[in-house]
Design a protein around this motif. Sequence first.
Motif, PDB file in Angstrom:
ATOM      1  N   GLU A  31       0.838  -1.205   0.000  1.00  0.00           N
ATOM      2  CA  GLU A  31       0.000   0.000   0.000  1.00  0.00           C
ATOM      3  C   GLU A  31       0.869   1.250   0.000  1.00  0.00           C
ATOM      4  O   GLU A  31       0.528   2.255  -0.620  1.00  0.00           O
ATOM      5  CB  GLU A  31      -0.937  -0.003   1.205  1.00  0.00           C
ATOM      6  CG  GLU A  31      -1.910   1.159   1.212  1.00  0.00           C
ATOM      7  CD  GLU A  31      -2.988   1.026   2.269  1.00  0.00           C
ATOM      8  OE1 GLU A  31      -3.470   2.086   2.725  1.00  0.00           O
ATOM      9  OE2 GLU A  31      -3.351  -0.115   2.636  1.00  0.00           O
ATOM     10  N   GLU A  32       2.010   1.186   0.693  1.00  0.00           N
ATOM     11  CA  GLU A  32       2.932   2.324   0.691  1.00  0.00           C
ATOM     12  C   GLU A  32       3.486   2.568  -0.715  1.00  0.00           C
ATOM     13  O   GLU A  32       3.585   3.719  -1.163  1.00  0.00           O
ATOM     14  CB  GLU A  32       4.086   2.065   1.666  1.00  0.00           C
ATOM     15  CG  GLU A  32       5.060   3.229   1.772  1.00  0.00           C
ATOM     16  CD  GLU A  32       6.189   2.942   2.743  1.00  0.00           C
ATOM     17  OE1 GLU A  32       7.096   3.792   2.873  1.00  0.00           O
ATOM     18  OE2 GLU A  32       6.178   1.867   3.382  1.00  0.00           O
ATOM     19  N   THR A  35       0.760   4.217  -2.752  1.00  0.00           N
ATOM     20  CA  THR A  35       0.606   5.633  -2.406  1.00  0.00           C
ATOM     21  C   THR A  35       1.710   6.476  -3.028  1.00  0.00           C
ATOM     22  O   THR A  35       1.453   7.550  -3.590  1.00  0.00           O
ATOM     23  CB  THR A  35       0.606   5.809  -0.879  1.00  0.00           C
ATOM     24  OG1 THR A  35      -0.473   5.049  -0.320  1.00  0.00           O
ATOM     25  CG2 THR A  35       0.452   7.269  -0.492  1.00  0.00           C
ATOM     26  N   GLU A  36       2.940   5.992  -2.942  1.00  0.00           N
ATOM     27  CA  GLU A  36       4.057   6.740  -3.534  1.00  0.00           C
ATOM     28  C   GLU A  36       3.888   6.878  -5.045  1.00  0.00           C
ATOM     29  O   GLU A  36       4.133   7.945  -5.618  1.00  0.00           O
ATOM     30  CB  GLU A  36       5.377   6.032  -3.207  1.00  0.00           C
ATOM     31  CG  GLU A  36       5.780   6.121  -1.740  1.00  0.00           C
ATOM     32  CD  GLU A  36       7.051   5.348  -1.438  1.00  0.00           C
ATOM     33  OE1 GLU A  36       7.589   4.710  -2.377  1.00  0.00           O
ATOM     34  OE2 GLU A  36       7.501   5.365  -0.280  1.00  0.00           O
ATOM     35  N   ASN A  39       1.186   9.387  -5.817  1.00  0.00           N
ATOM     36  CA  ASN A  39       1.664  10.752  -5.599  1.00  0.00           C
ATOM     37  C   ASN A  39       2.524  11.238  -6.769  1.00  0.00           C
ATOM     38  O   ASN A  39       2.468  12.414  -7.144  1.00  0.00           O
ATOM     39  CB  ASN A  39       2.453  10.843  -4.294  1.00  0.00           C
ATOM     40  CG  ASN A  39       1.547  10.826  -3.076  1.00  0.00           C
ATOM     41  OD1 ASN A  39       0.350  11.100  -3.187  1.00  0.00           O
ATOM     42  ND2 ASN A  39       2.102  10.505  -1.921  1.00  0.00           N
ATOM     43  N   TYR A  63      -8.308   6.704  -6.826  1.00  0.00           N
ATOM     44  CA  TYR A  63      -7.710   5.376  -6.919  1.00  0.00           C
ATOM     45  C   TYR A  63      -8.578   4.417  -7.736  1.00  0.00           C
ATOM     46  O   TYR A  63      -8.118   3.352  -8.122  1.00  0.00           O
ATOM     47  CB  TYR A  63      -7.488   4.786  -5.530  1.00  0.00           C
ATOM     48  CG  TYR A  63      -6.230   5.275  -4.828  1.00  0.00           C
ATOM     49  CD1 TYR A  63      -5.710   6.549  -5.072  1.00  0.00           C
ATOM     50  CD2 TYR A  63      -5.555   4.466  -3.924  1.00  0.00           C
ATOM     51  CE1 TYR A  63      -4.576   7.003  -4.426  1.00  0.00           C
ATOM     52  CE2 TYR A  63      -4.409   4.909  -3.275  1.00  0.00           C
ATOM     53  CZ  TYR A  63      -3.928   6.172  -3.523  1.00  0.00           C
ATOM     54  OH  TYR A  63      -2.796   6.621  -2.886  1.00  0.00           O
TER      55      TYR A  63
END
Length: 760
Positions: A31-32, A35-36, A39, A63
């Motif tokens: 998930e990280e 997200t990156e 972004n 998303y």
Amino acid sequence: MRTLAYGFPKLGDRREFKSLLENFWKGKITEEDLTEGMNRLRDWMVDNYRQYVDLFPSNELSYYDFVLDTAVMVGAIPSRFGKYQGLSTYFEMARGKRALEMTKYFNTNYHYLVPELETPNFHLLKNFPLEDYNYFSQKGIDTLPRLLAPYTFLVLSKAPKRTDSSPFAVLQLAPIDSVDVLQQYASALIPLYREVLKSLASAGAKVVLMEDPALTKEMTDEEWRLVTEIYHQLAGILDIYVLTYYDSVSNYERFVQLPVKGLGLDLVSNVENLENIKKLGFPQDKVLIAGILNGRQVWRANIEQKARLVEDLSKECRELVISNSCPLFHLPISVEPEDQLPEGLKERLAFAREKLQELKLIKGLIEGDRQALEEASRISKILATDIGRRDHVRERVRSLKEEDFRRSVPYRERIKLQQDILNLPLLPTTTIGSFPQTEEVRKMRTAYRNGRITQEEYKAFIKKQIEHVIKVQEEIGLDVLVHGEFERTDMVEFFAEKLEGIATTKHGWVLSYGSRVYRPPIIYGDVERTHPMTLEEISYAQSLTSKPVKGMLTGPVTILNWSYYREDVPKHEIAYQIALALLDEVRDLEKAGIKVIQIDEPAFREGAPIKRRDWEKYFDWAIKAFRLCSNAQPQTQIHTHMCYSEFNEVIEYIYQMDFDVISIEASRSKGEIIAAFENFKGWDRQIGIGVYDIHSPAIPEKEEIKRILERAMKVIPVELLWVNPDCGLKTRNWEEVIPSLRNMVDAARELRTEKNPATT
């Protein structure tokens, strides 16, 4: 004068959005990581804006779907999903086993997830607009937070409605068609929206973009009073710019009186908005956001003409902002990498990034920039020339007669002839057409296109895939088979590549829903078929089995609506050109012994104008186009397929298409679509019920399928029912498809035996 753009496609230059989502779903990234990656896409989108326009939004990168985001923002989480647990719940709502229904966003090919408003008890669950505004604000970038307006959100949603008149007599979710109910839900939404606006104002935002395209639908005075009250309640916190698009606002005088700072009007899709500005004037205390560049078509604008329009508009208002006519996510990102287009076409095109450049160019021309003046003159000369003209094609359309749009034998007689030949059982089973496009299939197609394998090698590979899918279908026990469509990238693009007058792109990807992308073709000239398009593969499939194999074609209305079409001839003429090309294919398939031909028209409803007053003209030529291409021998059974449409609204028009069998979606809508047939007296056509959702990886249980079919049988005679998935299977994998189809066939067989014990 300033420039504003919104709705820039989030896909990324290399389809990074698609890769991120699918890798996350497969567990390949965390998930990280997701997200990156998202972004980075946020930054990329805003960087595109900053190069060319003065004003641009934040809160644009969803998303999955921006309507779903709004539902999550206001806490509209259906109880079956339990407590909201972040992305796990979010994606369960989007694509899980009990996912939200999906349908078209107004009259476009973008699919949104339909919010389910079980109660009007909203709460601010996720303040997405604030999070995104702060993300850019911390980088020193000023944005205009973008929100879906409360009224449009409610119009797109469904709420509980008791349908006592139906044989089901249950509480169902249905579109909100009562002003009183709209008022009830709006009253609950307004405090939450005020909370969001206050949080944005506290963070430093000065202007918010409020998208309210539902104001272009036909509206009553009561609905306008509700909209006015909504904006009165939201006014005074920060400046609101209301954006409308896809059509003219339903009541210009009520619209311009809304208590907001800016008003956005689509000046491309209609003439009414511009006529009203000139006739009735524009309030001098408001900003006119003029949507002068077509956000749904790829044609380059005549910059000199647009500049003259802007100069005229500037006389009608004190403050003018020029913009795209509607969100740019209907377009590919850039025409720049396209290097294999027909001669003379590329310089006529403007995708999303080029639309931003056009806004800057128009502003430069008006401000007297010399380079802008030279570029505008160069473009005008390009657009003055003609390409793709075929006079014999136009003459064939002009020569059409009424009998060309009518089958020679009525349905009640045709169906007897067809059954004598096909000898199908009660509740016959089939699929919609495509089977899994595995990684191996995609690699071989790419290798063939890149010249790494020969045409003979590629055809041999496709034949092996056809052999496999015929064997699988026979083992499962399907009654009417398909050839699998392994040679096809996309149901429209495949035919576009084989028709003259239509161009395809290499990188012109557009998001349809979730991570699903397609490349809309570009109809730039008169359309003609010069050789068979499907005959080889379908004939080979039929040679492998004694069961009927469907010929699979995409209908003229769908090819037209899912393409970027030329604007120098009427749409109906383009549709008839495509229909004649398909008719030639139908006749070749018949000569080859194909007894069942499916002509898919999933865009039939989608193409209808937003305002019902304009429906008759559209459906007149849309129906004729289908009837023209399906004017087959009476013994040939004509199927069509439609998915994710509001059938209740258009069922009378659908019936006039004069097909023999229609397959429809009935899984995500929980079978409610079947209720469309309750009030239609005299329905006698066969219907293929889409009994499971192919957009979800979940394998349907046999009992679930039987429940949908049993519900259908309360309204539709069992003799008219077919059983099939709700759409093609190309996006699924074999491990999902085979057990799903087995359960489907078993469910049909069990019900077949119950209804006719003599059935073996």
